[in-house]
Design a protein around this motif. Structure first.
Motif, mmCIF file in Angstrom:
data_model
loop_
_atom_site.group_PDB
_atom_site.id
_atom_site.type_symbol
_atom_site.label_atom_id
_atom_site.label_comp_id
_atom_site.label_asym_id
_atom_site.label_seq_id
_atom_site.Cartn_x
_atom_site.Cartn_y
_atom_site.Cartn_z
ATOM 1 N N ALA A 159 0.820 -1.205 0.000
ATOM 2 C CA ALA A 159 0.000 0.000 0.000
ATOM 3 C C ALA A 159 0.858 1.261 0.000
ATOM 4 O O ALA A 159 0.567 2.229 -0.724
ATOM 5 C CB ALA A 159 -0.941 0.001 1.207
ATOM 6 N N GLU A 160 1.923 1.260 0.789
ATOM 7 C CA GLU A 160 2.800 2.425 0.818
ATOM 8 C C GLU A 160 3.481 2.633 -0.524
ATOM 9 O O GLU A 160 3.716 3.778 -0.946
ATOM 10 C CB GLU A 160 3.848 2.279 1.923
ATOM 11 N N SER A 161 3.774 1.552 -1.221
ATOM 12 C CA SER A 161 4.354 1.662 -2.560
ATOM 13 C C SER A 161 3.379 2.343 -3.510
ATOM 14 O O SER A 161 3.768 3.193 -4.328
ATOM 15 C CB SER A 161 4.718 0.269 -3.085
ATOM 16 N N VAL A 162 2.096 1.966 -3.423
ATOM 17 C CA VAL A 162 1.070 2.613 -4.239
ATOM 18 C C VAL A 162 1.002 4.101 -3.909
ATOM 19 O O VAL A 162 0.999 4.957 -4.804
ATOM 20 C CB VAL A 162 -0.307 1.955 -4.005
ATOM 21 N N LEU A 207 12.503 3.126 -0.820
ATOM 22 C CA LEU A 207 12.912 2.218 -1.886
ATOM 23 C C LEU A 207 12.171 2.511 -3.184
ATOM 24 O O LEU A 207 12.770 2.507 -4.273
ATOM 25 C CB LEU A 207 12.662 0.776 -1.430
ATOM 26 N N VAL A 208 10.870 2.792 -3.103
ATOM 27 C CA VAL A 208 10.107 3.135 -4.305
ATOM 28 C C VAL A 208 10.604 4.448 -4.898
ATOM 29 O O VAL A 208 10.816 4.559 -6.118
ATOM 30 C CB VAL A 208 8.600 3.218 -3.994
ATOM 31 N N ASP A 209 10.808 5.447 -4.055
ATOM 32 C CA ASP A 209 11.308 6.730 -4.552
ATOM 33 C C ASP A 209 12.676 6.570 -5.223
ATOM 34 O O ASP A 209 12.929 7.151 -6.294
ATOM 35 C CB ASP A 209 11.409 7.739 -3.401
ATOM 36 N N ASP A 237 1.905 9.884 -4.967
ATOM 37 C CA ASP A 237 2.480 11.146 -4.501
ATOM 38 C C ASP A 237 3.488 11.699 -5.497
ATOM 39 O O ASP A 237 3.524 12.909 -5.763
ATOM 40 C CB ASP A 237 3.154 10.944 -3.142
ATOM 41 N N ARG A 238 4.288 10.824 -6.048
ATOM 42 C CA ARG A 238 5.316 11.267 -6.992
ATOM 43 C C ARG A 238 4.685 11.851 -8.257
ATOM 44 O O ARG A 238 5.240 12.760 -8.878
ATOM 45 C CB ARG A 238 6.231 10.089 -7.330
ATOM 46 N N ALA A 239 3.504 11.323 -8.608
ATOM 47 C CA ALA A 239 2.799 11.812 -9.798
ATOM 48 C C ALA A 239 1.820 12.939 -9.483
ATOM 49 O O ALA A 239 1.173 13.468 -10.389
ATOM 50 C CB ALA A 239 2.044 10.657 -10.458
ATOM 51 N N GLY A 240 1.703 13.314 -8.196
ATOM 52 C CA GLY A 240 0.797 14.386 -7.811
ATOM 53 C C GLY A 240 -0.670 14.004 -7.854
ATOM 54 O O GLY A 240 -1.530 14.875 -8.022
ATOM 55 N N VAL A 241 -0.965 12.712 -7.700
ATOM 56 C CA VAL A 241 -2.355 12.230 -7.724
ATOM 57 C C VAL A 241 -2.866 12.113 -6.289
ATOM 58 O O VAL A 241 -2.262 11.411 -5.473
ATOM 59 C CB VAL A 241 -2.445 10.866 -8.429
#
Length: 398
Positions: free
Chosen positions: A177-180, A360-362, A185-189
């Motif tokens: 869920a945190e990865s999603v 890690l995702v970032d 967040d990175r895409a501003g959604v």
């Protein structure tokens, strides 16, 4: 029998035949770090040696990606076990016990294992005890500073219950869920109202659905063995979780009036921003990927997107967040707890998991943007950077 590994292949590849049922089982140890490897044991009809080898390599990458020289947890090598058997078969438990007896020398010395597809940790523990093992992770005990304290801490963590579900069954989904959320967040959604469809409502899929719903996302479709349950305005996730059986299948009598019961593959074409395959490997292929309109696919299952499908998805602008990043939280939580980076506390476990997976995702997405590659290629590049560091510090075993 044991098949000698090529110099660039796994360290150990082993195929076992059950003398009672004739069913096959496999163990692949891809790499050792400090003489030990880590990777779960799955049971599913059709499981193959190639599948287990791919999963073992994935475990090597998951371990390496979580390497932090400041942590007490030092990543292990990667391994995986697999049994070609339907876990719902009445004979499955006997097959499991005999497999563990056959693998006992490896589990005692080099392979730490636990639940995976088709098997719960409770069942693995029960079968391991019957097979004469101290624990399914006993190979790691010699690496601990204080074995008694570490084992007590892990046992206490497994006893933690959160809203009726064990902590061990939630941390992996927390990481997914945190990865999603990190990708959104990175895409501003915005989280609120973002739409997600999942395949699988078992341990990983169920926990992922719970955390995403609580973050404000709408879970619009969930696939299980009975088909796909869907609602365009969002499903009642808590009601579905309460109505599922041990295999993650929802009792359809618990559905609301507006819920729809659709074919099993309907989750693929759901009107969603995010798809989360959280059930089986090889779920998305070059043909059915055409039905996907989501912007992101977040791999909660191991190897759910086939390589040719991923290439086609990338051409269409669909981002696949790879399993080696996304679903690594459960494995890491075991070791963070056992080695003493965190205690037997749900809030601490969730906070640590969220920080680690978001970082890690970032890092993966930033590397992909920098290199002009897919997130999977970026994750592999990060692993390629880290494995020599681990090898220099602890030795290189192939």
């Amino acid at each position: 029998m044991t098949t000698p590994a090529a110099t660039t292949g796994p360290l150990i590849e082993l195929t076992w035949t059950d003398h009672v049922s004739g069913r096959k089982g496999y163990l692949v140890v891809d790499r050792l770090v400090r003489g030990v490897s880590s990777g779960g044991l799955r049971m599913r009809p059709g499981c193959t040696l190639d599948e287990v080898a791919g999963l073992a390599r994935g475990m090597t990458m998951k371990e390496a990606l979580h390497y932090d020289p400041r942590s007490r947890y030092i990543p292990l090598g990667g391994a995986k076990g697999g049994i070609d058997c339907d876990p719902r078969d009445p004979a499955a438990y006997g097959v499991l016990v005999r497999y563990l007896k056959a693998m006992r020398p490896y589990i005692e010395s080099v392979w730490t294992t636990g639940e995976d597809l088709g098997l719960s940790q409770d069942l693995v523990d029960e079968a391991a005890a019957e097979a004469g093992l101290v624990s399914s992770i006993q190979a790691v005990y010699p690496l601990l500073d204080d074995e008694a304290a570490a084992r007590e801490r892990l046992a206490a963590a497994f006893a933690v219950d959160v809203d009726g579900i064990g902590l061990d069954a939630l941390v992996g989904g927390c990481g997914v869920a945190e990865s999603v959320l990190a990708a959104l967040d990175r895409a501003g959604v915005p989280h609120a109202g973002a739409r997600v469809a999942l395949q699988g409502l078992g341990t990983m899929g169920g926990a992922t659905a719970r955390f995403l719903a609580r973050a404000g996302l709408k879970v619009v479709a969930v696939a299980d063995l009975g088909g796909t349950v869907a609602h365009p305005d969002g499903l009642d996730v808590e009601a579905l979780l309460a109505a599922r059986d041990a295999h993650g299948t929802v009792d359809r009598s618990a559905l609301r009036a507006g819920d729809r019961d659709l074919p099993g593959d309907a989750w693929l074409s759901a009107d969603a921003d995010v798809l989360v395959p959280a059930a089986v490997s090889y779920a998305i292929d070059a043909v059915n990927q055409r039905r996907i309109t989501a912007r992101w696919i977040v791999e909660a299952a191991n190897m759910p997107v086939l390589p040719d499908a991923e290439a086609l998805l990338a051409e269409r602008g669909v981002t696949v967040l790879p399993d080696v990043v996304v679903n690594s939280g459960t494995n890491a939580w075991w070791w963070w707890t056992l080695f003493g980076d965190i205690g037997a506390d749900a809030d601490e476990a969730f906070a640590h998991t969220r920080r680690a997976l978001r970082t890690l995702v970032d890092r993966t997405l930033a590397r992909a943007e920098r290199d002009g590659t897919t997130p999977r290629a970026a994750a592999h590049a990060l692993v390629a950077d880290r494995l020599p560091v681990l090898a220099e510090r602890f030795g290189w075993y192939r």
